[in-house]
Design a protein around this motif. Structure first.
Motif: not given
Length: 144
Positions: A104-126
């Protein structure tokens, strides 16, 4: 495992939601909530509310189609946790999911989508309800 219909009575104070941990080419889809929505600006796995009479798996397929205009295959359950947000209990069940069409390239509920390595997930504010699943994915990435 086949979908299980939920026949138990709903707890009116508990919001039951599902989220997809969509895996593609070793990366996971993270979505940032639109600023005008609740938890705006925080990252989450896509998904939404389970409607009365819906199984978690069917709710997840429906929500992903509505939000991301894509189809998924629902895999194994990763987590189920209850988090209190603004005085309300949110029961979030996270499932691994796999794309049946293009990313997917866009979302009805989100302003940004990114594909990220599982090891890097903690760098985002969840968003708080997603944090237990993030911890599981990061731990799995460290073990592999």
């Amino acid at each position: 495992m086949p979908d299980q219909e939920h026949t138990r009575t709903r707890d009116p104070d508990r919001l039951r939601v599902v989220a997809a941990i969509i895996v593609s080419a070793g990366e996971v889809l993270a979505c940032r909530r639109n600023p005008e929505r609740s938890a705006g600006g925080l990252w989450e796995f896509p998904g939404g509310k389970i409607e009365l009479g819906e199984s978690p798996q069917s709710a997840l397929r429906r929500e992903i189609h509505e939000e991301l205009n894509t189809a998924i295959e629902v895999g194994d359950q990763v987590t189920i946790d209850v988090t209190i947000v603004e005085g309300r209990a949110i029961e979030l069940t996270c499932f691994r999911a796999y794309l049946l069409s293009t990313r997917p390239s866009r979302s009805t509920d989100h302003d940004q989508l990114i594909w990220i390595s599982p090891s890097e997930l903690e760098r985002l504010t969840w968003a708080a309800p997603d944090i237990p699943a993030v911890r599981v994915l990061v731990a799995e990435a460290r073990e592999s």
